[in-house]
Design a protein around this motif. Structure first.
Motif, PDB file in Angstrom:
ATOM      1  N   LEU A 222       0.819  -1.208   0.000  1.00 42.95           N
ATOM      2  CA  LEU A 222       0.000   0.000   0.000  1.00 42.95           C
ATOM      3  C   LEU A 222       0.852   1.257   0.000  1.00 42.95           C
ATOM      4  O   LEU A 222       0.493   2.250  -0.629  1.00 42.95           O
ATOM      5  CB  LEU A 222      -0.940   0.004   1.216  1.00 42.95           C
ATOM      6  CG  LEU A 222      -1.923  -1.161   1.309  1.00 42.95           C
ATOM      7  CD1 LEU A 222      -2.807  -1.004   2.537  1.00 42.95           C
ATOM      8  CD2 LEU A 222      -2.781  -1.258   0.053  1.00 42.95           C
ATOM      9  N   MET A 223       1.953   1.215   0.738  1.00 44.50           N
ATOM     10  CA  MET A 223       2.923   2.304   0.714  1.00 44.50           C
ATOM     11  C   MET A 223       4.284   1.688   0.466  1.00 44.50           C
ATOM     12  O   MET A 223       4.772   0.891   1.267  1.00 44.50           O
ATOM     13  CB  MET A 223       2.938   3.097   2.020  1.00 44.50           C
ATOM     14  CG  MET A 223       3.858   4.318   1.960  1.00 44.50           C
ATOM     15  SD  MET A 223       3.891   5.248   3.516  1.00 44.50           S
ATOM     16  CE  MET A 223       4.974   4.196   4.489  1.00 44.50           C
ATOM     17  N   ALA A 224       4.891   2.012  -0.666  1.00 43.52           N
ATOM     18  CA  ALA A 224       6.182   1.436  -1.029  1.00 43.52           C
ATOM     19  C   ALA A 224       7.243   1.790   0.002  1.00 43.52           C
ATOM     20  O   ALA A 224       7.117   2.794   0.716  1.00 43.52           O
ATOM     21  CB  ALA A 224       6.603   1.934  -2.402  1.00 43.52           C
ATOM     22  N   PRO A 225       8.276   0.968   0.125  1.00 40.41           N
ATOM     23  CA  PRO A 225       9.349   1.281   1.076  1.00 40.41           C
ATOM     24  C   PRO A 225       9.837   2.718   0.945  1.00 40.41           C
ATOM     25  O   PRO A 225      10.163   3.176  -0.157  1.00 40.41           O
ATOM     26  CB  PRO A 225      10.428   0.260   0.707  1.00 40.41           C
ATOM     27  CG  PRO A 225       9.651  -0.917   0.193  1.00 40.41           C
ATOM     28  CD  PRO A 225       8.503  -0.326  -0.560  1.00 40.41           C
ATOM     29  N   THR A 226       9.844   3.413   2.072  1.00 42.81           N
ATOM     30  CA  THR A 226      10.158   4.839   2.111  1.00 42.81           C
ATOM     31  C   THR A 226      11.045   5.126   3.318  1.00 42.81           C
ATOM     32  O   THR A 226      10.798   4.600   4.402  1.00 42.81           O
ATOM     33  CB  THR A 226       8.862   5.674   2.235  1.00 42.81           C
ATOM     34  OG1 THR A 226       8.002   5.371   1.137  1.00 42.81           O
ATOM     35  CG2 THR A 226       9.164   7.153   2.253  1.00 42.81           C
ATOM     36  N   SER A 227      12.029   5.947   3.139  1.00 43.79           N
ATOM     37  CA  SER A 227      12.865   6.384   4.262  1.00 43.79           C
ATOM     38  C   SER A 227      12.302   7.706   4.784  1.00 43.79           C
ATOM     39  O   SER A 227      12.306   8.721   4.072  1.00 43.79           O
ATOM     40  CB  SER A 227      14.319   6.561   3.821  1.00 43.79           C
ATOM     41  OG  SER A 227      14.882   5.308   3.473  1.00 43.79           O
ATOM     42  N   VAL A 228      11.787   7.689   6.003  1.00 38.74           N
ATOM     43  CA  VAL A 228      11.213   8.883   6.615  1.00 38.74           C
ATOM     44  C   VAL A 228      12.346   9.833   6.998  1.00 38.74           C
ATOM     45  O   VAL A 228      13.303   9.414   7.650  1.00 38.74           O
ATOM     46  CB  VAL A 228      10.395   8.504   7.862  1.00 38.74           C
ATOM     47  CG1 VAL A 228       9.836   9.752   8.541  1.00 38.74           C
ATOM     48  CG2 VAL A 228       9.274   7.539   7.493  1.00 38.74           C
ATOM     49  N   PRO A 229      12.271  11.111   6.607  1.00 38.65           N
ATOM     50  CA  PRO A 229      13.328  12.055   7.003  1.00 38.65           C
ATOM     51  C   PRO A 229      13.500  12.088   8.517  1.00 38.65           C
ATOM     52  O   PRO A 229      12.549  12.340   9.254  1.00 38.65           O
ATOM     53  CB  PRO A 229      12.801  13.396   6.470  1.00 38.65           C
ATOM     54  CG  PRO A 229      11.914  13.022   5.332  1.00 38.65           C
ATOM     55  CD  PRO A 229      11.255  11.737   5.744  1.00 38.65           C
ATOM     56  N   GLY A 230      14.693  11.787   8.958  1.00 39.76           N
ATOM     57  CA  GLY A 230      14.963  11.761  10.386  1.00 39.76           C
ATOM     58  C   GLY A 230      14.367  10.570  11.118  1.00 39.76           C
ATOM     59  O   GLY A 230      14.393  10.507  12.342  1.00 39.76           O
ATOM     60  N   GLY A 231      13.821   9.615  10.359  1.00 38.98           N
ATOM     61  CA  GLY A 231      13.177   8.461  10.981  1.00 38.98           C
ATOM     62  C   GLY A 231      13.556   7.167  10.298  1.00 38.98           C
ATOM     63  O   GLY A 231      14.554   7.093   9.564  1.00 38.98           O
ATOM     64  N   PRO A 232      12.745   6.138  10.487  1.00 37.72           N
ATOM     65  CA  PRO A 232      13.096   4.812   9.969  1.00 37.72           C
ATOM     66  C   PRO A 232      12.686   4.628   8.503  1.00 37.72           C
ATOM     67  O   PRO A 232      11.984   5.464   7.922  1.00 37.72           O
ATOM     68  CB  PRO A 232      12.280   3.883  10.864  1.00 37.72           C
ATOM     69  CG  PRO A 232      11.046   4.689  11.157  1.00 37.72           C
ATOM     70  CD  PRO A 232      11.520   6.113  11.288  1.00 37.72           C
ATOM     71  N   ARG A 233      13.120   3.533   7.923  1.00 36.35           N
ATOM     72  CA  ARG A 233      12.618   3.095   6.617  1.00 36.35           C
ATOM     73  C   ARG A 233      11.397   2.230   6.888  1.00 36.35           C
ATOM     74  O   ARG A 233      11.449   1.293   7.699  1.00 36.35           O
ATOM     75  CB  ARG A 233      13.678   2.320   5.845  1.00 36.35           C
ATOM     76  CG  ARG A 233      13.263   1.999   4.395  1.00 36.35           C
ATOM     77  CD  ARG A 233      14.456   1.656   3.530  1.00 36.35           C
ATOM     78  NE  ARG A 233      14.088   1.352   2.136  1.00 36.35           N
ATOM     79  CZ  ARG A 233      13.789   2.279   1.215  1.00 36.35           C
ATOM     80  NH1 ARG A 233      13.807   3.551   1.541  1.00 36.35           N
ATOM     81  NH2 ARG A 233      13.479   1.916  -0.025  1.00 36.35           N
TER      82      ARG A 233
END
Length: 254
Positions: A222-233
């Motif tokens: 539903l949401m492709a792998p994403t690296s959150v700025p300042g947070g986790p992948r």
């Protein structure tokens, strides 16, 4: 999350209510390498506990009520389920089921917050909850999705006494400052038919590989792998029966 075992007020367990337990066993074994064990007692109704090694990490359960949606549910530990249910009512929430005993393992109740998100309260007896947090394949974060964040914050701080840490675009929940989850405001990107809900996130060794494994086992990304700025992948996935869950890179706990 900063918690490594169940503590009062914190998340202690997560269970999937599903229309097909056998299919769910196969899917989550492929995605997380879980080893499922179904309680053989007829009165247990097919309740299945998933293990990593010897540790219980989650449950898979048939749908017990006609209107029950296929979904992951999050349980929070309380000292007294009956007293906690009263606190939920006093804070504007609703008690949907219970409190009731579950054999000798504990006492639980199903409730909803004033914004409509359903969750469970668990008073432990023989079973305290998950035996493993934050390791690949185990619960590592819980997130409230709601359209009324201010109302939700008032409710949960009143019922549980959670600490709140608000960043620019995200609110994190904690027990005495030890963060275990967060809150996201549901905006126009969320279809109106999607209700407020709690979303469990499981730790994984590789978010991209897990997303591919889930798709290969019949699920959806539903949401492709994403690296959150300042947070986790992170990624958000859906199993073949329709239950949503999140994954994040282990070792990047909030």
């Amino acid at each position: 999350m900063k918690l490594h075992r169940p503590v009062t007020g914190g998340p202690c367990w997560t269970e999937l209510g599903t229309s097909d337990v056998e299919a769910a066993k196969r899917f989550y074994a492929a995605v997380f390498n879980w080893r499922p064990e179904t309680d053989p007692r007829p009165e247990a109704g097919g309740y299945t506990i998933a293990h990593l090694g010897d540790a219980a990490v989650a449950a898979l359960s048939p749908l017990y009520q006609e209107q029950q949606p296929v979904a992951w549910n999050v349980s929070f530990a309380v000292e007294d389920a009956d007293a906690a249910a009263q606190q939920v009512r006093a804070a504007g929430g609703t008690v949907l089921l219970g409190p009731m005993d579950v054999f000798d393992v504990g006492r639980f109740t199903v409730v909803s917050d004033p914004t409509g998100a359903v969750f469970q309260l668990w008073q432990a007896r023989a079973f305290p909850g998950a035996g493993l947090f934050n390791a690949p394949g185990s619960l590592g974060w819980v997130e409230l999705m709601t359209r009324e964040p201010e109302r939700a914050e008032d409710f949960y701080t009143s019922v549980f006494g959670w600490t709140v840490r608000t960043q620019e675009r995200y609110t994190q929940w904690g027990i005495a400052g030890e963060d275990f989850g967060g809150m996201t405001t549901m905006d126009d990107k969320f279809p109106p038919e999607v209700p407020p809900h709690w979303l469990p996130y499981f730790a994984v060794a590789d978010v991209d590989t897990t997303a591919a494994d889930a798709a290969g086992a019949g699920g959806n990304v539903l949401m492709a792998p994403t690296s959150v700025p300042g947070g986790p992948r992170i990624a958000v996935l859906r199993d073949p029966q329709g239950a949503m869950f999140g994954v994040y890179l282990a070792g990047q706990e909030g």
